[in-house]
Motif scaffolding. Structure first.
Motif, short mmCIF file in Angstrom:
data_model
loop_
_atom_site.label_atom_id
_atom_site.label_comp_id
_atom_site.label_asym_id
_atom_site.label_seq_id
_atom_site.Cartn_x
_atom_site.Cartn_y
_atom_site.Cartn_z
N GLU A 260 28.03 -87.59 -124.14
CA GLU A 260 27.11 -88.58 -123.55
C GLU A 260 25.70 -88.02 -123.39
OE1 GLU A 260 27.93 -91.72 -122.50
OE2 GLU A 260 30.08 -91.60 -122.95
N TRP A 261 25.57 -86.70 -123.52
CA TRP A 261 24.31 -86.01 -123.22
C TRP A 261 23.74 -85.36 -124.47
CZ3 TRP A 261 22.81 -85.79 -117.92
CH2 TRP A 261 23.78 -86.24 -117.01
N VAL A 262 22.42 -85.29 -124.52
CA VAL A 262 21.76 -84.65 -125.65
C VAL A 262 20.44 -84.06 -125.17
CG1 VAL A 262 20.46 -86.67 -126.42
CG2 VAL A 262 21.19 -84.97 -128.10
N SER A 263 19.93 -83.06 -125.88
CA SER A 263 18.69 -82.41 -125.51
C SER A 263 17.55 -83.42 -125.41
CB SER A 263 18.33 -81.34 -126.54
OG SER A 263 17.06 -80.80 -126.29
N VAL A 264 16.71 -83.30 -124.40
CA VAL A 264 15.60 -84.24 -124.20
C VAL A 264 14.64 -84.22 -125.38
CG1 VAL A 264 15.71 -84.18 -121.68
CG2 VAL A 264 14.31 -82.49 -122.88
N SER A 265 14.64 -83.14 -126.15
CA SER A 265 13.74 -83.05 -127.30
C SER A 265 14.26 -83.81 -128.51
CB SER A 265 13.53 -81.58 -127.68
OG SER A 265 14.75 -80.99 -128.08
N GLU A 266 15.50 -84.28 -128.47
CA GLU A 266 16.10 -84.92 -129.64
C GLU A 266 16.15 -86.44 -129.56
OE1 GLU A 266 19.77 -83.22 -131.01
OE2 GLU A 266 19.28 -81.26 -130.17
N VAL A 267 16.26 -87.00 -128.36
CA VAL A 267 16.35 -88.44 -128.21
C VAL A 267 15.39 -88.90 -127.12
CG1 VAL A 267 17.85 -90.38 -127.60
CG2 VAL A 267 18.76 -88.48 -128.94
N GLU A 268 14.55 -89.85 -127.48
CA GLU A 268 13.59 -90.37 -126.51
C GLU A 268 14.27 -91.39 -125.58
OE1 GLU A 268 10.32 -92.04 -128.58
OE2 GLU A 268 9.61 -90.11 -129.37
N GLY A 269 13.64 -91.63 -124.43
CA GLY A 269 14.13 -92.65 -123.52
C GLY A 269 14.36 -92.11 -122.13
N ALA A 270 14.74 -93.04 -121.24
CA ALA A 270 15.00 -92.69 -119.85
C ALA A 270 16.49 -92.44 -119.67
CB ALA A 270 14.53 -93.80 -118.94
N GLY A 271 16.85 -91.94 -118.51
CA GLY A 271 18.24 -91.70 -118.22
C GLY A 271 18.41 -90.47 -117.34
N PRO A 272 19.57 -90.31 -116.74
CA PRO A 272 19.82 -89.14 -115.89
C PRO A 272 19.62 -87.84 -116.67
CG PRO A 272 21.58 -90.77 -115.68
CD PRO A 272 20.73 -91.20 -116.84
N HIS A 273 19.09 -86.86 -115.99
CA HIS A 273 18.85 -85.55 -116.59
C HIS A 273 19.76 -84.49 -115.95
CE1 HIS A 273 15.31 -87.66 -117.93
NE2 HIS A 273 14.88 -86.62 -118.62
N HIS A 274 20.05 -83.45 -116.72
CA HIS A 274 20.76 -82.30 -116.18
C HIS A 274 20.01 -81.05 -116.62
CE1 HIS A 274 24.13 -79.76 -114.86
NE2 HIS A 274 23.89 -79.04 -115.95
N HIS A 275 19.75 -80.16 -115.68
CA HIS A 275 19.00 -78.94 -115.96
C HIS A 275 19.95 -77.74 -115.91
CE1 HIS A 275 15.24 -81.19 -115.53
NE2 HIS A 275 15.77 -81.72 -114.44
N PHE A 276 20.01 -76.98 -116.98
CA PHE A 276 20.82 -75.77 -117.02
C PHE A 276 20.01 -74.60 -116.45
CE2 PHE A 276 22.85 -78.39 -120.27
CZ PHE A 276 24.19 -78.21 -119.96
N ASP A 278 19.13 -71.84 -117.62
CA ASP A 278 18.18 -71.21 -118.52
C ASP A 278 16.95 -72.08 -118.80
OD1 ASP A 278 19.19 -73.19 -120.13
OD2 ASP A 278 19.77 -71.87 -121.78
N GLY A 279 16.90 -73.24 -118.13
CA GLY A 279 15.75 -74.12 -118.30
C GLY A 279 15.96 -75.26 -119.27
N ALA A 280 17.02 -75.23 -120.04
CA ALA A 280 17.30 -76.32 -120.98
C ALA A 280 17.64 -77.59 -120.21
CB ALA A 280 18.46 -75.95 -121.90
N THR A 281 17.21 -78.71 -120.74
CA THR A 281 17.44 -80.00 -120.09
C THR A 281 18.07 -80.98 -121.08
OG1 THR A 281 15.51 -79.68 -118.66
CG2 THR A 281 16.36 -81.92 -118.86
N VAL A 282 19.11 -81.66 -120.63
CA VAL A 282 19.74 -82.69 -121.44
C VAL A 282 19.65 -84.03 -120.69
CG1 VAL A 282 21.32 -81.18 -122.69
CG2 VAL A 282 22.01 -82.10 -120.47
#
Length: 314
Positions: A260-276, A278-282
């Motif tokens: 259900e989750w993908v890197s913020v750099s790969e798919v545009e749009g709004a939605g809940p975020h999760h921060h790992f 190491d700084g990565a965000t999905v």
């Protein structure tokens, strides 16, 4: 002969019975349990004390039809056995499992994929399988193990389960051995799995022989993120690591889905975020939008099937 299942890495799905119980974190949001609760008359109960439900005799004849079609077409379709159960579940009557072994023996043109979260049960239940086949008076080439049409796999969702389950899988010879790293809930370093050194596999030198990597005993890695309303996010680097490990060891890698989750750099749009850490965000975008692409391409590698009668070479 088309697929009769939506599971991307198999052609057919066959459930000899249904019912199971949670045994690890991968089971927390089990789709099969949810489906059973929605359709209890069809799939029966769920949990440690629930009765397992055997499917109908007419349904059990389907693999015979698939086998006949495969023989005529010269193909070897994969059959994922027990998507709504676990073949090596202790709560399943031994007689049912004996009937399944006989069916597998009667369908040599199908590659049966037996995926379990209970790999510690494989060896004793395989011994029982041989006895059942001997009693059933089936083809002689199915008396000795491994059978050429049985692939054995185990679920590995994190490093703890990799360390615990993979040694049990490697301790049993098989035409193919595979891992299902879905849902992938943490990084998995297969070279960090140390217990494998105790495996007694003649083709690898016996007890105490140190391998370079457990990947030497594996033929296929399937990975995927979790889907569904309570899906937990997977870090894209966890998938990349498995892919890279497979590439280095020349083991086929199948990336089923991102979840259900993908890197913020790969798919545009709004939605809940999760921060790992190491700084990565999905971002949660849904299974369809998240897709199955990893670094701009889909990975759909599958090991080659062996012809009937061809022995495993290691």
């Amino acid at each position: 002969m088309g697929a009769d299942t939506s599971i991307e890495w198999t052609v057919h799905s066959f459930n000899p019975w249904s019912g199971c119980q949670a045994v690890s974190p991968a089971c927390d949001h089990c789709y099969a349990e949810a489906q059973a609760k929605r359709q209890p008359k069809t799939w029966g109960g769920w949990g440690p004390h629930a009765e397992r439900k055997r499917t109908s005799e007419s349904y059990w004849r389907q693999p015979l039809k698939w086998n006949s079609e495969a023989r005529k077409a010269g193909t070897r379709p994969r059959v994922f056995c027990a998507s709504m159960a676990d073949v090596f579940d202790n709560a399943v009557p031994a007689e049912w499992r004996a009937d399944l072994w006989a069916l597998i023996a009667e369908t040599p043109h199908l590659d049966w994929l037996l995926l379990t979260k209970r790999p510690q049960n494989i060896r004793p239940m395989m011994i029982a399988a041989r006895r059942a086949v001997l009693r059933a008076d089936v083809a002689e080439d199915h008396v000795t193990w491994p059978w050429p049409n049985v692939w054995l796999g185990t679920t590995v969702e994190n490093q703890a389960e990799a360390d615990r389950r993979i040694p049990h899988l490697l301790a049993v010879p098989a035409a193919k051995r595979f891992l299902s790293c879905e849902p992938l809930l943490g990084p998995v370093d297969l070279q960090a799995c140390k217990a494998w050194r105790d495996c007694n596999i003649p083709e690898y030198g016996g007890p105490g022989h140190e391998f370079v990597s457990v990947l030497h005993g594996l033929d296929w890695i399937i990975a995927g993120g979790e889907s569904g309303p309570h899906a937990r996010p997977s870090h894209p680097d966890w998938f990349r690591s498995l892919r890279d490990q497979c590439q280095a060891a020349r083991v086929p890698y199948f990336h089923k889905q991102n979840g259900e989750w993908v890197s913020v750099s790969e798919v545009e749009g709004a939605g809940p975020h999760h921060h790992f850490p190491d700084g990565a965000t999905v971002r949660r975008v849904g299974k369809k939008a998240a897709g199955a692409s990893l670094d701009g391409r889909e990975w759909r590698e599958v090991p080659e099937s062996r012809a009937v009668g061809e022995e495993r070479q290691g």
